[in-house]
Design a protein around this motif. Structure first.
Motif, PDB file in Angstrom:
ATOM      1  N   LEU A  27      -2.706  -1.181   1.021  1.00 38.60           N
ATOM      2  CA  LEU A  27      -2.360   0.028   1.756  1.00 38.60           C
ATOM      3  C   LEU A  27      -3.649   0.725   2.173  1.00 38.60           C
ATOM      4  N   LYS A  28      -3.778   0.979   3.480  1.00 43.05           N
ATOM      5  CA  LYS A  28      -4.957   1.650   4.024  1.00 43.05           C
ATOM      6  C   LYS A  28      -4.480   2.897   4.755  1.00 43.05           C
ATOM      7  N   ILE A  32      -0.340  -0.710   6.495  1.00 42.45           N
ATOM      8  CA  ILE A  32      -0.611  -1.867   5.656  1.00 42.45           C
ATOM      9  C   ILE A  32      -1.729  -2.666   6.314  1.00 42.45           C
ATOM     10  N   HIS A  33      -2.738  -3.019   5.532  1.00 41.31           N
ATOM     11  CA  HIS A  33      -3.898  -3.759   6.016  1.00 41.31           C
ATOM     12  C   HIS A  33      -3.831  -5.170   5.424  1.00 41.31           C
ATOM     13  N   GLU A  61      -9.565   0.015  -0.848  1.00 40.98           N
ATOM     14  CA  GLU A  61      -8.108   0.141  -0.784  1.00 40.98           C
ATOM     15  C   GLU A  61      -7.464  -0.151  -2.135  1.00 40.98           C
ATOM     16  N   VAL A  62      -7.957  -1.178  -2.836  1.00 38.71           N
ATOM     17  CA  VAL A  62      -7.424  -1.512  -4.160  1.00 38.71           C
ATOM     18  C   VAL A  62      -7.733  -0.400  -5.158  1.00 38.71           C
ATOM     19  N   GLU A  63      -8.896   0.213  -5.035  1.00 35.99           N
ATOM     20  CA  GLU A  63      -9.233   1.313  -5.935  1.00 35.99           C
ATOM     21  C   GLU A  63      -8.359   2.541  -5.684  1.00 35.99           C
ATOM     22  N   GLN A  64      -7.904   2.712  -4.452  1.00 38.11           N
ATOM     23  CA  GLN A  64      -7.003   3.824  -4.125  1.00 38.11           C
ATOM     24  C   GLN A  64      -5.561   3.540  -4.544  1.00 38.11           C
ATOM     25  N   SER A  88      -7.255  -5.862  -9.258  1.00 32.83           N
ATOM     26  CA  SER A  88      -8.406  -5.178  -9.850  1.00 32.83           C
ATOM     27  C   SER A  88      -9.679  -5.924  -9.465  1.00 32.83           C
ATOM     28  N   ILE A  89     -10.786  -5.205  -9.476  1.00 34.41           N
ATOM     29  CA  ILE A  89     -12.085  -5.786  -9.173  1.00 34.41           C
ATOM     30  C   ILE A  89     -12.741  -6.149 -10.498  1.00 34.41           C
TER      31      ILE A  89
END
Length: 163
Positions: A27-28, A32-33, A61-64, A88-89
């Motif tokens: 989600l951006k 949706i990205h 985006e993943v962190e958000q 997760s990173i």
């Protein structure tokens, strides 16, 4: 419960080979990205692993919002799967060494020394799949037969997997 998880994982594995290309959707802001990502591994716990640039928009985006969707398509075998999970990173050097290969080097020419190199780990929670088990002609004949008999029989298999 373990047998259900194992059978779900086996089903998931039947749709994904290492090296397959997934479409990763995040989600951006207000949309949706989506972008293609090469799968590096589907491990024994069911986690999917991808190499990524730690400073890319997908990481932001993943962190958000860590809820993501992955989609895989195998047109040749008429198999499709959509996976919802949590991303997760991960900056685990030993895992990077385990998964690194020449394909990754195309995107990260400095190899394991590249300071941007990171892993994206996806823990799948739910998947939905479609598998026609047949060629396009056989699938078409199933649709035609359904239309003629007024019975729904598109052939193949459709289902959901909770992981």
């Amino acid at each position: 419960m373990e047998n259900t998880h194992r059978s779900g994982l086996d089903k998931l594995r039947s749709f994904i080979d290492n090296g397959d290309i997934a479409v990763l959707c995040t989600l951006k802001a207000d949309h949706i990205h989506c972008r293609p990502m090469a799968t590096s591994d589907l491990d024994e716990q069911g986690n999917l692993w991808f190499f990524t640039n730690e400073y890319s928009s997908k990481v932001e985006e993943v962190e958000q919002n860590d809820n993501i969707t992955l989609c895989y398509t195998d047109h040749d075998n008429s198999k499709y799967i959509s996976i919802n999970g949590t991303a997760s990173i991960v900056n685990d050097r030993s895992k990077m060494e385990e998964l690194f290969n020449s394909s990754v080097k195309m995107f990260f020419p400095e190899g394991l020394k590249d300071p941007k190199l990171a892993l994206l780990k996806v823990q799948p929670h739910h998947a939905e799949y479609w598998d026609s088990h047949s060629s396009s002609m056989v699938h078409f004949m199933g649709i035609l037969g359904s239309a003629l008999t007024n019975e729904r029989s598109l052939g193949g298999e459709h289902g959901e997997i909770d992981l």
